[in-house]
Design a protein around this motif. Sequence first.
Motif, PDB file in Angstrom:
ATOM      1  N   ASP A  29     -40.877  -2.942  20.754  1.00 48.83           N
ATOM      2  CA  ASP A  29     -41.730  -1.773  20.980  1.00 48.83           C
ATOM      3  C   ASP A  29     -40.990  -0.488  20.645  1.00 48.83           C
ATOM      4  OD1 ASP A  29     -43.836  -3.346  21.857  1.00 48.83           O
ATOM      5  OD2 ASP A  29     -43.267  -3.181  23.963  1.00 48.83           O
ATOM      6  N   LEU A  30     -39.669  -0.483  20.852  1.00 46.26           N
ATOM      7  CA  LEU A  30     -38.853   0.714  20.630  1.00 46.26           C
ATOM      8  C   LEU A  30     -37.511   0.297  20.045  1.00 46.26           C
ATOM      9  CD1 LEU A  30     -38.706   3.844  21.175  1.00 46.26           C
ATOM     10  CD2 LEU A  30     -37.450   3.250  23.249  1.00 46.26           C
ATOM     11  N   GLY A  74     -42.154   7.872  15.587  1.00 48.56           N
ATOM     12  CA  GLY A  74     -42.839   6.602  15.805  1.00 48.56           C
ATOM     13  C   GLY A  74     -42.196   5.850  16.958  1.00 48.56           C
ATOM     14  N   ASN A  75     -41.720   4.652  16.684  1.00 50.25           N
ATOM     15  CA  ASN A  75     -41.039   3.878  17.728  1.00 50.25           C
ATOM     16  C   ASN A  75     -39.547   3.735  17.449  1.00 50.25           C
ATOM     17  OD1 ASN A  75     -41.244   2.079  15.576  1.00 50.25           O
ATOM     18  ND2 ASN A  75     -41.590   0.309  16.893  1.00 50.25           N
ATOM     19  N   TRP A  87     -36.858  11.333  17.261  1.00 50.89           N
ATOM     20  CA  TRP A  87     -37.766  10.273  17.724  1.00 50.89           C
ATOM     21  C   TRP A  87     -38.990  10.333  16.833  1.00 50.89           C
ATOM     22  CZ3 TRP A  87     -38.530   8.931  23.530  1.00 50.89           C
ATOM     23  CH2 TRP A  87     -39.405   7.865  23.667  1.00 50.89           C
ATOM     24  N   SER A 112     -42.446  -1.938  13.047  1.00 52.87           N
ATOM     25  CA  SER A 112     -42.795  -2.993  13.980  1.00 52.87           C
ATOM     26  C   SER A 112     -41.704  -4.042  14.081  1.00 52.87           C
ATOM     27  CB  SER A 112     -44.113  -3.641  13.566  1.00 52.87           C
ATOM     28  OG  SER A 112     -43.966  -4.242  12.287  1.00 52.87           O
ATOM     29  N   TRP A 119     -38.342   7.324  28.959  1.00 51.97           N
ATOM     30  CA  TRP A 119     -38.632   5.970  28.474  1.00 51.97           C
ATOM     31  C   TRP A 119     -40.141   5.789  28.360  1.00 51.97           C
ATOM     32  CZ3 TRP A 119     -35.076   3.166  26.301  1.00 51.97           C
ATOM     33  CH2 TRP A 119     -35.363   1.835  25.968  1.00 51.97           C
ATOM     34  N   PRO A 120     -40.619   5.286  27.225  1.00 52.09           N
ATOM     35  CA  PRO A 120     -42.056   5.218  27.001  1.00 52.09           C
ATOM     36  C   PRO A 120     -42.776   4.289  27.983  1.00 52.09           C
ATOM     37  CG  PRO A 120     -40.842   4.208  25.183  1.00 52.09           C
ATOM     38  CD  PRO A 120     -39.838   4.802  26.099  1.00 52.09           C
ATOM     39  N   MET A 155     -46.715   6.594  22.920  1.00 55.10           N
ATOM     40  CA  MET A 155     -45.387   7.217  22.976  1.00 55.10           C
ATOM     41  C   MET A 155     -45.414   8.736  22.839  1.00 55.10           C
ATOM     42  SD  MET A 155     -42.609   4.694  21.378  1.00 55.10           S
ATOM     43  CE  MET A 155     -42.818   2.929  21.348  1.00 55.10           C
ATOM     44  N   GLY A 189     -42.075  11.009  22.762  1.00 54.85           N
ATOM     45  CA  GLY A 189     -41.303  11.371  21.577  1.00 54.85           C
ATOM     46  C   GLY A 189     -41.328  12.862  21.285  1.00 54.85           C
ATOM     47  N   ALA A 221     -46.403   1.638  24.723  1.00 57.13           N
ATOM     48  CA  ALA A 221     -45.849   1.444  23.379  1.00 57.13           C
ATOM     49  C   ALA A 221     -46.819   1.866  22.281  1.00 57.13           C
ATOM     50  CB  ALA A 221     -45.445  -0.011  23.189  1.00 57.13           C
TER      51      ALA A 221
END
Length: 187
Positions: A14-15, A120-121, A118, A1, A154-155, A161, A164, A158
């Motif tokens: 978010d990413l 998670g974020n 990729w 986070s 692009w997500p 996702m 990924g 958030a």
Amino acid sequence: SAVTLSSGKRIEADLFVDTLGDIRAALGGEREDAAVSGCDRLLTGSAPALNPMPLYSRVTTHRAGWSALTPLQDRTGVVVAYDSAQVSDDEAIQLAGAPLTGAPAFTALKPFRLATPWQGNVVVIGEAAGVVEPLGGFDLHRLQIACTHLVSLWPVDAAAMPEGGIYNEELANYHARLSDFDVAQYS
């Protein structure tokens, strides 16, 4: 986070796009071996400019790997990839194919790719996501493919996702094709 910088500043997002692998190292993740040859060591250096300058790089094989001479305007780039169990660093200098100017650099060559770049974020791109043998010269192309796939996927949300999984699958397929191309050069 969030990422905490060495200055103590905390950055939330978010990413995260990780080009060094530092964030990913903290998360863990499986690295897959991507070696296609027995080459585990790399010599890089320079030689005087070739005269006349050839139109193309020259790549030749030797008993423990391969050597490349790349003509540049002011010098010749030299790369020797070799199996350190068969050839010493001093012998690698002799396999360079041209007299070196200055001391060459020696580095370990350990091709790999992340199973899930990729996670998670966090999206890992560049050499942090994988390294291939430099014979094909794919570094910039691999980076371009990673960036274009990331932009196209692009997500949207958030929290979820799902992009990924698609990204990881696409990059795995791309790396498989690169590996096939590299293996063909050793056949």
